[in-house]
Design an enzyme around this catalytic site. Structure first.
Site, PDB file in Angstrom:
ATOM      1  N   SER A 541      34.705 -26.407   3.481  1.00  0.00           N
ATOM      2  CA  SER A 541      35.579 -26.505   2.321  1.00  0.00           C
ATOM      3  C   SER A 541      36.022 -27.966   2.158  1.00  0.00           C
ATOM      4  O   SER A 541      35.174 -28.841   1.974  1.00  0.00           O
ATOM      5  CB  SER A 541      36.761 -25.544   2.475  1.00  0.00           C
ATOM      6  OG  SER A 541      37.422 -25.359   1.266  1.00  0.00           O
ATOM      7  N   ASP A 626      31.725 -17.786  -4.434  1.00  0.00           N
ATOM      8  CA  ASP A 626      32.869 -18.532  -3.927  1.00  0.00           C
ATOM      9  C   ASP A 626      33.839 -18.868  -5.065  1.00  0.00           C
ATOM     10  O   ASP A 626      33.438 -19.441  -6.073  1.00  0.00           O
ATOM     11  CB  ASP A 626      32.381 -19.819  -3.255  1.00  0.00           C
ATOM     12  CG  ASP A 626      33.418 -20.435  -2.343  1.00  0.00           C
ATOM     13  OD1 ASP A 626      34.616 -20.369  -2.678  1.00  0.00           O
ATOM     14  OD2 ASP A 626      33.044 -20.981  -1.306  1.00  0.00           O
ATOM     15  N   HIS A 661      33.946 -17.512  -0.488  1.00  0.00           N
ATOM     16  CA  HIS A 661      34.422 -18.626   0.335  1.00  0.00           C
ATOM     17  C   HIS A 661      34.560 -18.250   1.805  1.00  0.00           C
ATOM     18  O   HIS A 661      34.345 -19.075   2.679  1.00  0.00           O
ATOM     19  CB  HIS A 661      35.774 -19.104  -0.205  1.00  0.00           C
ATOM     20  CG  HIS A 661      36.167 -20.464   0.242  1.00  0.00           C
ATOM     21  ND1 HIS A 661      35.503 -21.596  -0.155  1.00  0.00           N
ATOM     22  CD2 HIS A 661      37.166 -20.895   1.052  1.00  0.00           C
ATOM     23  CE1 HIS A 661      36.077 -22.664   0.384  1.00  0.00           C
ATOM     24  NE2 HIS A 661      37.088 -22.268   1.128  1.00  0.00           N
TER      25      HIS A 661
END
Length: 689
Positions: A541, A626, A661
């Protein structure tokens, strides 16, 4: 493992030039077309990337399977949480052998009572490639449970209600919520938060009446500032429903007596730019953790429940320059404070009588201690958890009166050969280029020699003030047992060394995050832990942004890099306010509509700084759905790297076509992703078993 010649060529994405202009500056994005998730050509390209990655790593497939079984074999399959008591019931979450998902249960009054299954996620997940149950909230009379389900992995939950007496799930179904909800004290009214359909920002709080249509739900709060997110919860005292609004730097709360759900919410303290606070209610007062009056590391204040404006706040624990106040837990006789000093978690216990003030002892520099579930003000015991880089996690009850600690559960490591005494951990300090000392927590199997030949996996995150504490990992043993050193670099942008550590790693000081990581890499090489041909880096991330930045700046330091769900197209994303999270991120990265922030952001944005040069071996992973970092950011980045890089190193892109995610949803499915990542590293090191 036998390496075979890869006959599949890497997919070369087509280029369609798109000019992006602002501040009299033009950026050309040849892969902007990949933004269309539903486009058949995009899907075809992503599938081609998966095919190529699979072909390149085909010789590791048996090893991946072995790694998966090895990691899974250490995990106790038939496991359960430590019970906690809430409003007359003991609540337990358990796993059963051979099943991927948790089972939520409860027992009335005593642990000897019959088990009542509230939710069996294994049954609920049937027919879904992805499944996540979130936000279970039990009504005050214990007869209803609100719950929420996500089957897409974009964190858009469908909220429902279950009758716990009959087992009936009501027809009420509210889509596109955050997943959390809370009951008023009338057992009929449920408050919940909905998301914006496009940006996924949580912006509206609604009030729902049992057995009524969603169309009749009342909007009780609309957060119109697109840099803020809203949420709703009930205080531990059960007296107030609280609506919170927060941005990176500012907070605001509204309160309503939970006995009168049809009343009007009252503002606790109006928002002021850069005034942060959180509230806890006890005995007709609110306790406030805040940075008011330039309390950079936060302080604890108190105010009467009927006079909540900041002019009424008085100090309970004043600000301390060297100590970060992270959290509090209130009991009838004691105040418990979760602090951080010099990077280390501390649990401080203070009696309201003033006679006691002490810390629980932790004899390590590479540990994590955190407060657990403490729902009862009247309890004489504090529940907390502890683990370290070498010690499995424990849930512990500490008795305030007797000072005795009782370990309620210690994480089991199954299989042969695990002994925590076979591993060693320590904290070392690197010096950054500006003279600042940066801590590194490392763990390895005893017996390594500092000869520059050890493979090292260096991990970091470094954003949002999120601290990666040293923690135990069953999975990580597969690295350590094969000679890897694991290093967590506590770089600026996190809050490991206090709030200033975060402030000096964001906005116009963001480069400190990247150079800290690089300087730690150079330190590990200089101290003979490793060498560039054995050094690996990993981040996900915002940590994936870190990976993209460091390999643009110093690619020669690393033999391989893993970037998971990486945020790499910083400028374009931060200019697009239709993308989830963008507007709420301005206080973290800056607003590129302002030239100063645009220029600075562009100077480090990984996608904008790919150049014709040699890059390390690279594995990039993402999820098609995501919601935090859109799949097209790594897709574009990989395509641009393929176009420009001048080396013959591996560049692999693995896309989970079902997940978002957080990756795969099953308990063990995520281990397959880890097995892929570890096999990539081991292959580069010539380790094949």
């Amino acid at each position: 493992m036998l390496k075979t010649t890869v006959l599949v060529n890497p997919p070369i994405a087509k280029k369609i030039s798109k000019s992006l202009e602002i501040h009299n500056d033009v950026r050309v994005d040849n892969y902007f077309w990949m933004n269309e998730r539903e486009d058949k050509e995009v899907i075809t390209h992503l599938k081609a990337e998966n095919t190529y990655a699979k072909a390149v790593l085909k010789h590791t497939e048996n090893f991946q399977s072995d790694l998966f079984e090895e990691m899974k074999g250490r995990i106790k399959e038939d496991d359960s949480s430590v019970p906690y008591k809430l409003n007359g019931y003991w609540y337990i979450t358990k796993f059963e052998k051979g099943k991927d998902y948790p089972i939520y249960t409860r027992k009335k009054e005593t642990l000897e009572a019959p088990e009542i299954v509230i939710f069996d996620c294994n049954e609920m997940a049937k027919g879904h490639a992805f499944f996540k149950l979130g936000g279970i909230s039990i009504s005050p009379d214990n007869t209803m449970a609100s719950f929420a389900i996500d089957t897409v992995s974009r964190r858009q939950y469908a909220l429902q209600i279950k009758n716990l007496k009959t087992g009936e799930i009501f027809s009420d179904k509210i889509e596109n919520t955050t997943g959390s909800s809370t009951w008023a004290n009338d057992n009929q009214t449920l408050f919940y938060t909905k998301k914006d359909e496009v940006t996924l920002r949580s912006d509206k709080v609604y009030k729902h009446k049992l057995n009524s249509l969603e169309a009749l739900d009342v909007l009780v709060y609309h957060e119109k500032d697109d840099t803020f997110n809203s949420f709703v919860y009930k205080t531990k005292s059960k007296k107030f429903i609280v609506i919170g609004s927060s941005s990176t730097l500012t907070s605001e709360f509204r309160i309503l007596n939970a006995d009168t759900p049809d009343g009007d919410f009252k503002v606790f303290q109006e928002r002021e730019r850069e005034l942060e606070y959180s509230i806890a209610h006890y005995n007709n007062s609110f306790y406030i953790v805040t940075n008011k009056d330039e309390a950079t590391n936060f302080k604890l204040q108190k105010t009467p429940e009927n006079n909540t404006g900041k002019e009424n706040w008085v100090d309970v624990l004043p600000h301390r320059k060297e100590v970060l106040l992270e959290d509090i837990e209130i009991f009838d006789s004691y105040l418990v404070v979760n602090e951080r000093e010099n990077g280390l978690n501390k649990i401080r216990i203070i009696s309201w009588s003033g006679k006691e003030d002490y810390y629980l002892p932790f004899n390590s520099e590479t540990y994590t201690a955190s407060l657990g579930n403490n729902s009862d003000f009247k309890s004489n015991e504090l529940r907390y958890s502890y683990n370290s880089l070498t010690t499995p996690s424990s849930v512990i009850d500490y008795n305030f009166k007797t000072k005795i600690k009782t370990i309620k559960k210690e994480q089991e490591v199954l299989g042969e050969g695990f002994n925590k005494d076979n591993y060693e951990s320590k904290r070392i300090w690197s010096t950054a280029r500006d003279g600042v000392k940066v801590p590194i927590s490392i763990v390895y199997k005893k017996g390594i020699v500092l000869n520059g030949k050890n493979p090292v996996l260096q991990y970091a995150y470094g954003s949002y003030g999120s601290t990666i504490d040293p923690y135990f990992s069953i999975i990580r043993l597969s690295l350590l047992d094969r000679g890897f050193v694991y290093a967590i670099t506590h770089i600026r942008g996190g809050e490991y060394l206090g709030r200033a550590w975060y402030e000096n790693g964001k906005l116009l000081t963001k480069m400190n995050t990247f150079t800290d990581f690089i300087d730690c890499s150079k330190f590990l090489i200089k101290e003979n832990y490793t060498a560039p041909e054995h050094l690996y880096a990993m981040g996900g991330s915002a940590g994936g942004l870190l990976m993209g930045a460091v390999i643009n700046i110093n690619p020669e330091l690393y033999n391989g890099v893993i970037a998971t769900v990486p945020f790499v197209d910083v400028v374009t994303t931060m200019l697009d306010d239709t993308i989830p999270l963008t507007t709420g991120e301005y206080d973290e990265w800056g607003n590129p509509n302002l030239k100063e922030y645009y220029d600075y952001m562009k100077s480090y944005s990984p996608y904008d700084n790919v150049q014709p040069k040699n890059y390390p071996n690279l594995l990039v992973t993402t999820g098609l759905h995501d919601s935090q970092v859109q799949y097209f950011e790594p897709a574009k980045w990989v395509s641009k790297l393929r176009e420009l890089k001048t080396d013959s190193n591996k560049l692999l892109f693995h896309i989970d076509m079902e997940a978002g995610h957080g990756g795969a949803s099953g308990r063990f499915e995520s281990l397959k992703e880890v097995a892929l990542e570890y096999a990539f590293l081991f292959d580069l090191e010539g380790i094949d078993s």
